[in-house]
Write an enzyme that holds these catalytic residues in place. Structure first.
Site, PDB file in Angstrom:
ATOM      1  N   HIS A 349       7.970 -27.307  -3.276  1.00 61.45           N
ATOM      2  CA  HIS A 349       8.499 -25.996  -2.884  1.00 61.45           C
ATOM      3  C   HIS A 349       9.709 -25.553  -3.686  1.00 61.45           C
ATOM      4  CE1 HIS A 349       6.114 -25.431   0.853  1.00 61.45           C
ATOM      5  NE2 HIS A 349       6.152 -26.746   0.920  1.00 61.45           N
ATOM      6  N   LYS A 540      17.314 -13.379   4.146  1.00 63.62           N
ATOM      7  CA  LYS A 540      16.849 -14.709   3.705  1.00 63.62           C
ATOM      8  C   LYS A 540      18.056 -15.625   3.694  1.00 63.62           C
ATOM      9  CE  LYS A 540      15.400 -12.712  -0.182  1.00 63.62           C
ATOM     10  NZ  LYS A 540      14.039 -13.182  -0.295  1.00 63.62           N
ATOM     11  N   ARG A 541      17.825 -16.904   3.413  1.00 62.85           N
ATOM     12  CA  ARG A 541      18.959 -17.804   3.291  1.00 62.85           C
ATOM     13  C   ARG A 541      19.940 -17.294   2.241  1.00 62.85           C
ATOM     14  NH1 ARG A 541      19.375 -22.719   6.396  1.00 62.85           N
ATOM     15  NH2 ARG A 541      20.999 -23.173   4.885  1.00 62.85           N
ATOM     16  N   LYS A 546      19.269 -16.445  -4.989  1.00 63.55           N
ATOM     17  CA  LYS A 546      18.635 -15.291  -4.330  1.00 63.55           C
ATOM     18  C   LYS A 546      19.418 -14.003  -4.590  1.00 63.55           C
ATOM     19  CE  LYS A 546      16.642 -18.175  -0.633  1.00 63.55           C
ATOM     20  NZ  LYS A 546      15.181 -18.001  -0.737  1.00 63.55           N
ATOM     21  N   THR A 648       8.227 -15.762   1.109  1.00 65.15           N
ATOM     22  CA  THR A 648       7.226 -15.346   2.090  1.00 65.15           C
ATOM     23  C   THR A 648       7.739 -14.126   2.856  1.00 65.15           C
ATOM     24  OG1 THR A 648       8.135 -17.093   3.478  1.00 65.15           O
ATOM     25  CG2 THR A 648       6.010 -17.524   2.459  1.00 65.15           C
ATOM     26  N   LYS A 652       5.923 -10.532   4.158  1.00 62.88           N
ATOM     27  CA  LYS A 652       6.011  -9.925   5.489  1.00 62.88           C
ATOM     28  C   LYS A 652       6.469  -8.478   5.378  1.00 62.88           C
ATOM     29  CE  LYS A 652       7.093 -14.524   6.968  1.00 62.88           C
ATOM     30  NZ  LYS A 652       8.133 -15.536   7.137  1.00 62.88           N
TER      31      LYS A 652
END
Ligand code: NBG
Length: 802
Positions: A349, A540-541, A546, A648, A652
């Protein structure tokens, strides 16, 4: 509750009966929590028959079983999941209404089961649901953490972590199985293939039924709780040493006390290794026992068992399986190895080097001496074969060895997982390609074909039906009920994209969801936002790769521009952030603080006339995601290309019609392919460009010099424009951007800013915006986790699926 009808009247009677028999309360004094419990028990009862049938059917027919080993299951709430999948949502709502109880109120009372950090854990939860939906006999195995992911409180802009307490009022969905327990050893010595552990801990099972869509099948999520062998040492207690009497108990129970609080950056902690071995060993003992009971002996284990390792966290199971087969069942070493490889497969991952798990050899030798011997034996064979094929290539041997000799002798868990598996998969096309080219380049050369791709997916039942029932109803009306069962049929929506009446209904649903979210924001943050504005979400985290920071910097640049030219026709925007930072990840926490500080200045600036707002919603969770996603217009997926394995949340959001602004990273690329390049906003460098820039010694100074806008933003930040009470607060952050911009925020800044302005322009023409939005929903069918699980079933597990 065999035979209970699913009519509102029958359900009402059942709920009332449970209120007294299970909860022990009269209706006259029942609290909402009592009603929740009574309702949950009735729902669970309805699932149980199907569950027992499913288990018995598998046993009787001698079917192959799939075991999904994961240290994380980010389940969220289960009430609506189960109501939805059992098809009794409306009936239960009506039943409760007749008792003056509001189902939505009960929904909000259920705690989130947050037994995971982020995408990896949520993926495991979606996969469990899809496996049940597709009729695959599967078990999820994990740890029943007493405290899941920490509760995030933002105090004066600063993240604080508090223990989360999801079990405080009990857990109505689970079945305690005190009779299903195993002893797990640690430490001691290993001689002649016999391990004498110095310490024993007991693993006790707790089962939660996982209901598939339309109750097609009900599978089991079996979570292990750690107990001491003896509850206390009585002689110490009686002698007055109360703490000493409980010491062993505390040490044992620590194993399932808290979810490991890190995301993607493991810190070498012994407790974490104990957790990993604990749940892997308990799960293997359990599945071997089940197999022997069903099939008589161990020989057919590999024909009837598939074990998926969700990341390397359960990788020690490879060595444990060898130990069980060779030491306990006396299977010959080479046969045992063939069986092990046939049984296991492994999902990677992340490629971030700091997140690839390794354990010090010394720690492994101390905690798991027999496993360390087994690892050495596997490695010897592996390197022996390698040397035969590539004589003299010592560098290659160093790279593919299971022991990293260059960083203080550490066991590479990814190598153990790779070698012990017959298939290794990445989670998006790009990620899988990069696996073959980078981290697993050498191993891929040794075992060509072993690496395959299975792009992630999401459970539509939760992320569409439950989270956005109005949109689901509209889709069903437009393309028929088949859309609930065959997600790919969403593509039949495409012709509606230009239909103005349909667009209007689609937009009205978004608007209603945004109004609800605006109320939540008002309640939690006391900030008013206009549901007519563009809702731009980054959820998100918190992680540097990110690039929440890039988004904040762009917001500051926009703020500067709006202040300079206040009369221009600016698109009203609400920028929403939510996400947790690992407790020890200081820079990520500083970025949370920055979001708060920037929001404070912008939100209060009347010159903007409410056309720009920025806020950070605390304590991101599955439930909060369910509220935000259906209310999102724009989805921020702006990681440094090559670093986000898949994502992911991106799926969504796009499924619910948000347009994506993103880099060519992870599954964004496949989303672009499915929704069409005109309906997604791609910007910045791609993975190859990032790699080339990094190799060439990327200097942020050049990017800053080329961008007056960025330079102005950084100067303002460094001068304390957003932290007047502590002007130097962000000096270090700016310094990092200027001199050590590993995530290439500066390099992508201008492209990102320009793309955001293109997005503003599209928002200004609603027909074009809603067309693109409908086309996003229409194109996302392929991202169902049912599709992903079918691929696992076909190419990896070799089990049938519906
Ligand atoms: C995460 C990746 C995401 C991916 C999920 C699920 C880890 C180690 N990895 O990009 O960062 O979507 O896994 O595959 O949590």
């Amino acid at each position: 509750m065999t035979g209970v009808e699913k009519t509102p009247a029958a359900l009402r009677a059942a709920i009332l009966a449970k209120l007294s028999s299970h909860v022990g309360r009269r209706r006259s004094i029942a609290t909402p929590r009592d009603w929740l419990l009574a309702t949950a028990i009735v729902v669970r009862d309805l699932a149980v028959d199907r569950w027992l049938d499913s288990l018995e059917g598998t046993f009787r027919q001698g079917e192959k079983r799939v075991y999904y080993l994961s240290l994380e299951f980010l389940i969220g709430r289960l009430l609506f999941d189960n109501l939805n999948n059992l098809g009794i949502m409306d009936a239960v709502r009506e039943a409760l209404a007749g008792l003056d109880v509001d189902l939505d109120h009960l929904r909000a009372l259920e705690p989130d089961a947050a037994l995971g950090n982020g995408g990896l854990g949520r993926l495991a939860a979606c996969f469990m649901e899809s496996m049940a939906t597709l009729g695959i006999p599967a078990y999820g195995y994990g740890i029943r953490y007493e405290h899941g992911l920490f509760r995030q409180v933002i105090n004066n802009g600063v993240q604080e972590e508090y223990p989360e307490d999801w079990l405080a009022f009990g857990n109505p969905w689970e079945f305690a199985r005190p009779d299903v327990h195993y002893e797990i050893g640690f430490g001691g010595t290993a001689e002649g293939g016999v391990w004498h552990p110095a310490e024993l801990v007991v693993a006790v099972a707790y089962d939660t039924p996982v209901v598939g869509w339309r109750a097609a099948r009900v599978n089991t999520l079996r979570l292990w709780s750690a107990r001491p062998v003896d509850p206390l040492r009585l002689e110490l207690f009686n002698s007055g040493d109360h703490a000493g009497a409980l010491a062993a108990r505390i040490r044992a129970e620590a194993i399932s006390k808290v979810l490991y609080p890190s995301d993607a950056t493991p810190v070498g902690e012994e407790l974490r290794l104990r957790q990993e071995y604990f749940f892997a060993a308990a799960s293997l003992q359990d599945l071997v026992r089940r197999h022997v009971k069903a099939f008589g002996d161990i020989a057919s284990l590999a024909d009837k068992t598939a074990i998926q390792l969700n990341d390397t966290h359960p990788a020690i199971a490879v060595a444990e399986m060898m130990r069980i087969l060779v030491d306990h069942h006396r299977v010959a070493w080479s046969d045992a190895w063939a069986m092990t490889r046939a049984i296991f497969s492994y999902t990677n991952h992340t490629l971030l080097p700091e997140a690839l798990e390794t354990w010090p050899v010394a720690l492994m030798e101390r905690l798991l001496p027999r496993h360390m011997q087994i690892i050495y034996l596997i490695n010897e064979e592996h390197l022996g074969a390698l040397r035969a094929a590539h004589p003299g290539d010592d560098q290659l041997a160093l790279r593919v060895s299971m022991i990293d000799e260059l960083h203080g002798r550490r066991v590479r868990m990814s190598h153990l997982a790779f070698l012990g598996s017959h298939r290794v998969n990445g989670v998006s096309a790009l990620h899988t390609d990069l696996m073959r080219e980078t981290v697993f380049r050498d191993l891929n050369g040794l075992r060509p074909g072993q690496i395959v791709n299975v792009t992630n997916g999401i459970a539509f039942r939760r992320w569409l039906h439950e989270a956005n029932p109005q949109l689901t109803a509209l889709l069903t009306e437009a393309v028929g009920a088949r859309v609930l069962d065959q997600e790919e049929s969403l593509s039949a929506l495409r012709p509606f994209a230009d239909d103005t009446a349909f667009q209007a209904r689609f937009a009205a649903i978004r608007r209603a969801n945004k109004t609800a979210l605006a109320q939540l924001i008002r309640r939690d943050l006391d900030i008013r936002v206009d549901p007519a504005a563009l809702f731009d979400v980054h959820i998100k985290r918190m992680h540097e790769y990110k690039r929440q920071l890039l988004n904040i910097l762009e917001t500051i640049a926009l703020y500067h521009a709006m202040r300079a030219r206040p009369d221009e026709d600016w698109t009203p925007r609400v920028k929403l952030f939510a996400g947790k930072a690992a407790a020890s990840y200081h820079r990520a926490k500083l970025i949370i603080r920055l979001a708060g500080d920037v929001g404070r200045v912008i939100n209060a600036d009347t010159a903007l006339r409410d056309r720009l707002k920025l806020m950070f919603l605390p304590n991101y969770s599955v439930s909060l995601a369910e509220a935000i996603i259906p209310a999102s217009d724009l989805s921020e997926q702006i990681s440094t290309a090559g670093m986000e394995a898949s994502g992911t949340g991106n799926m969504k959001l796009a499924l619910n019609g948000a347009l994506t602004v993103g880099t060519l990273d992870g599954a964004n690329i496949e989303i672009r392919d499915h929704v069409g390049p005109d309906n997604i906003f791609i910007f910045g460098m791609n993975a190859a460009e990032v790699a080339a820039r990094a190799a060439g010694g990327f200097a942020a100074a050049d990017a800053i010099a080329a961008s007056p806008m960025l330079a102005e933003v950084l100067d303002a930040l460094a001068a304390g424009a957003f932290s007047p009470e502590e002007p130097g607060r962000y000096a270090g952050l700016v310094d990092m951007l200027r001199h050590d911009d590993r995530f290439m925020v500066c390099a992508d800044f201008d492209s990102y800013y320009a793309t955001q302005r293109r997005i503003d322009a599209l928002w200004a023409s609603p027909a074009a915006w809603w067309r693109a939005s409908v086309l996003n929903t229409a194109g996302m069918g392929w991202f169902s986790s049912d599709r992903a699980i079918r691929e696992y079933a076909g190419q990896i597990w070799h089990v049938p699926s519906c």
